[in-house]
Design a protein around this motif. Structure first.
Motif, PDB file in Angstrom:
ATOM      1  N   PHE A  19      41.176  54.553  44.402  1.00 32.97           N
ATOM      2  CA  PHE A  19      41.892  53.295  44.256  1.00 32.97           C
ATOM      3  C   PHE A  19      41.230  52.223  45.117  1.00 32.97           C
ATOM      4  O   PHE A  19      40.883  52.463  46.271  1.00 32.97           O
ATOM      5  N   GLN A  20      41.076  51.023  44.563  1.00 37.75           N
ATOM      6  CA  GLN A  20      40.546  49.907  45.347  1.00 37.75           C
ATOM      7  C   GLN A  20      41.648  48.925  45.723  1.00 37.75           C
ATOM      8  O   GLN A  20      41.828  48.596  46.884  1.00 37.75           O
ATOM      9  N   GLY A  21      42.381  48.438  44.755  1.00 37.61           N
ATOM     10  CA  GLY A  21      43.482  47.531  45.058  1.00 37.61           C
ATOM     11  C   GLY A  21      43.021  46.168  45.536  1.00 37.61           C
ATOM     12  O   GLY A  21      41.871  45.771  45.346  1.00 37.61           O
ATOM     13  N   SER A  22      43.918  45.450  46.205  1.00 35.08           N
ATOM     14  CA  SER A  22      43.629  44.071  46.593  1.00 35.08           C
ATOM     15  C   SER A  22      42.798  43.960  47.864  1.00 35.08           C
ATOM     16  O   SER A  22      42.052  42.996  48.049  1.00 35.08           O
ATOM     17  N   GLN A  23      42.900  44.946  48.743  1.00 32.70           N
ATOM     18  CA  GLN A  23      42.182  44.878  50.013  1.00 32.70           C
ATOM     19  C   GLN A  23      40.990  45.824  50.062  1.00 32.70           C
ATOM     20  O   GLN A  23      40.009  45.561  50.754  1.00 32.70           O
ATOM     21  N   GLY A  24      41.045  46.942  49.353  1.00 28.50           N
ATOM     22  CA  GLY A  24      39.901  47.842  49.275  1.00 28.50           C
ATOM     23  C   GLY A  24      38.792  47.230  48.439  1.00 28.50           C
ATOM     24  O   GLY A  24      39.044  46.439  47.535  1.00 28.50           O
ATOM     25  N   ASP A  25      37.558  47.590  48.746  1.00 28.84           N
ATOM     26  CA  ASP A  25      36.419  47.030  48.010  1.00 28.84           C
ATOM     27  C   ASP A  25      35.251  47.990  48.166  1.00 28.84           C
ATOM     28  O   ASP A  25      35.144  48.706  49.161  1.00 28.84           O
ATOM     29  N   ILE A  76      31.941  27.910  40.432  1.00 28.82           N
ATOM     30  CA  ILE A  76      32.761  29.106  40.597  1.00 28.82           C
ATOM     31  C   ILE A  76      33.842  28.791  41.618  1.00 28.82           C
ATOM     32  O   ILE A  76      33.547  28.398  42.749  1.00 28.82           O
ATOM     33  N   ILE A  77      35.081  28.956  41.212  1.00 28.49           N
ATOM     34  CA  ILE A  77      36.231  28.670  42.069  1.00 28.49           C
ATOM     35  C   ILE A  77      36.853  30.000  42.481  1.00 28.49           C
ATOM     36  O   ILE A  77      37.325  30.761  41.638  1.00 28.49           O
ATOM     37  N   TYR A  78      36.846  30.287  43.778  1.00 27.27           N
ATOM     38  CA  TYR A  78      37.352  31.565  44.273  1.00 27.27           C
ATOM     39  C   TYR A  78      38.808  31.432  44.697  1.00 27.27           C
ATOM     40  O   TYR A  78      39.185  30.456  45.347  1.00 27.27           O
ATOM     41  N   THR A  79      39.603  32.431  44.344  1.00 26.48           N
ATOM     42  CA  THR A  79      41.019  32.405  44.699  1.00 26.48           C
ATOM     43  C   THR A  79      41.550  33.818  44.937  1.00 26.48           C
ATOM     44  O   THR A  79      41.276  34.735  44.159  1.00 26.48           O
ATOM     45  N   ASP A  80      42.321  33.966  45.996  1.00 24.86           N
ATOM     46  CA  ASP A  80      42.964  35.249  46.291  1.00 24.86           C
ATOM     47  C   ASP A  80      43.972  35.641  45.213  1.00 24.86           C
ATOM     48  O   ASP A  80      44.308  36.818  45.069  1.00 24.86           O
ATOM     49  N   LYS A  81      44.451  34.660  44.466  1.00 19.60           N
ATOM     50  CA  LYS A  81      45.479  34.936  43.460  1.00 19.60           C
ATOM     51  C   LYS A  81      44.955  35.795  42.294  1.00 19.60           C
ATOM     52  O   LYS A  81      45.747  36.346  41.535  1.00 19.60           O
ATOM     53  N   LEU A  82      43.633  35.896  42.169  1.00 19.04           N
ATOM     54  CA  LEU A  82      43.055  36.741  41.121  1.00 19.04           C
ATOM     55  C   LEU A  82      42.684  38.131  41.635  1.00 19.04           C
ATOM     56  O   LEU A  82      42.060  38.911  40.916  1.00 19.04           O
ATOM     57  N   ARG A  83      43.073  38.452  42.864  1.00 18.67           N
ATOM     58  CA  ARG A  83      42.765  39.781  43.394  1.00 18.67           C
ATOM     59  C   ARG A  83      43.512  40.862  42.618  1.00 18.67           C
ATOM     60  O   ARG A  83      44.466  40.591  41.884  1.00 18.67           O
ATOM     61  N   GLU A  84      43.060  42.099  42.834  1.00 20.94           N
ATOM     62  CA  GLU A  84      43.673  43.244  42.182  1.00 20.94           C
ATOM     63  C   GLU A  84      45.102  43.448  42.674  1.00 20.94           C
ATOM     64  O   GLU A  84      45.493  42.946  43.736  1.00 20.94           O
ATOM     65  N   LEU A  85      45.876  44.180  41.907  1.00 20.34           N
ATOM     66  CA  LEU A  85      47.213  44.587  42.312  1.00 20.34           C
ATOM     67  C   LEU A  85      47.144  45.297  43.656  1.00 20.34           C
ATOM     68  O   LEU A  85      46.340  46.213  43.849  1.00 20.34           O
ATOM     69  N   GLY A  86      47.967  44.866  44.599  1.00 20.89           N
ATOM     70  CA  GLY A  86      47.987  45.510  45.905  1.00 20.89           C
ATOM     71  C   GLY A  86      48.548  46.917  45.815  1.00 20.89           C
ATOM     72  O   GLY A  86      49.655  47.119  45.291  1.00 20.89           O
ATOM     73  N   LEU A  87      47.803  47.888  46.312  1.00 22.89           N
ATOM     74  CA  LEU A  87      48.211  49.287  46.202  1.00 22.89           C
ATOM     75  C   LEU A  87      48.547  49.921  47.545  1.00 22.89           C
ATOM     76  O   LEU A  87      48.708  51.137  47.637  1.00 22.89           O
ATOM     77  N   GLY A  88      48.637  49.113  48.579  1.00 23.93           N
ATOM     78  CA  GLY A  88      49.105  49.591  49.865  1.00 23.93           C
ATOM     79  C   GLY A  88      48.324  50.785  50.390  1.00 23.93           C
ATOM     80  O   GLY A  88      47.092  50.756  50.477  1.00 23.93           O
ATOM     81  N   LYS A  89      49.042  51.857  50.720  1.00 24.38           N
ATOM     82  CA  LYS A  89      48.440  53.030  51.328  1.00 24.38           C
ATOM     83  C   LYS A  89      47.553  53.823  50.361  1.00 24.38           C
ATOM     84  O   LYS A  89      46.841  54.735  50.792  1.00 24.38           O
TER      85      LYS A  89
END
Length: 217
Positions: A19-25, A76-89
């Motif tokens: 899983f990557q989610g919103s914070q993993g990369d 290119i316009i960068y926005t946090d709102k397009l990040r992946e679904l946050g998957l927490g732990k």
């Protein structure tokens, strides 16, 4: 107005089924750069007025690679709102292992979003992800007259795109999830460009020439 969407290129964690989610990369795979180039070549003549992109590195690298192939590169316009679904732990963890740990809930992420509950692992509600992505799209539609490209992620984009076509929460995964470097196109209505939008192309990957991809989140 036509709205183009793509999921970032396949990453190391995609390959490892983490899983990557919103914070993993994790970095794009070497072959992903070729697929991104192929995507860019396919849409190179589209006169995009802007590219809206998630702020994760995997998405930024994808957007930059596409932009390099365009006949007329754009902002290119960068926005946090397009990040992946946050998957927490769950982020960074093995998909298979987490499915064993949460056997009654996690399958709903893939199949029944109306029943999906992220609270056991401190994840983001799917409705919040849909709302933030819909806000970006709506704002972009108001600001531009021509085609726009959005570069994002599998779980969040899948849900948001289907929601913007007028589907209920229980229906958002009926057509499966977006593949990496796939093409989806929505068309806004006239004269006011209000929801719902029309789905013109969904999850197209035949141009990549590598057969049917493995299903991912």
């Amino acid at each position: 107005m036509e709205l183009y969407f793509t999921r970032h290129g396949k990453t190391e964690w995609n390959l490892e089924r983490r899983f990557q989610g919103s914070q993993g990369d994790s970095p794009l795979l070497p072959q992903s750069y070729e697929e991104i180039k192929t995507f860019g070549q396919m849409v190179k003549s589209v006169p995009f007025e802007a590219i809206y992109c998630s702020t994760t590195k995997r998405a930024r690298d994808t957007a930059k690679g596409i932009n390099q192939e365009l006949d007329h590169p754009t902002e290119i316009i960068y926005t946090d709102k397009l990040r992946e679904l946050g998957l927490g732990k769950l982020e960074g963890q093995s998909i298979e292992e987490m499915y064993k740990k949460f056997p009654e809930n996690l399958p709903n992420l893939r199949n029944h979003l109306d029943k999906y509950d992220p609270t056991p692992f401190e994840g983001e509600p799917i409705t919040e992800a849909i709302t933030r992505i819909e806000a970006v799209v709506a704002d972009a539609v108001c600001q531009h007259q021509g085609p726009i490209l959005f570069v994002g992620h599998g779980a969040s984009l899948t849900a948001a795109i289907q929601w913007m076509t007028g589907k209920e929460l229980s229906q958002l995964r009926e057509m499966g999830g977006l593949f990496n470097s796939s093409l989806t196109i929505l068309e806004t209505g006239e004269p006011n460009n209000l929801l719902p939008y029309d789905l013109k192309v969904w999850n197209q990957v035949d141009f990549l020439g590598n057969g049917q991809p493995e299903p991912l989140l």
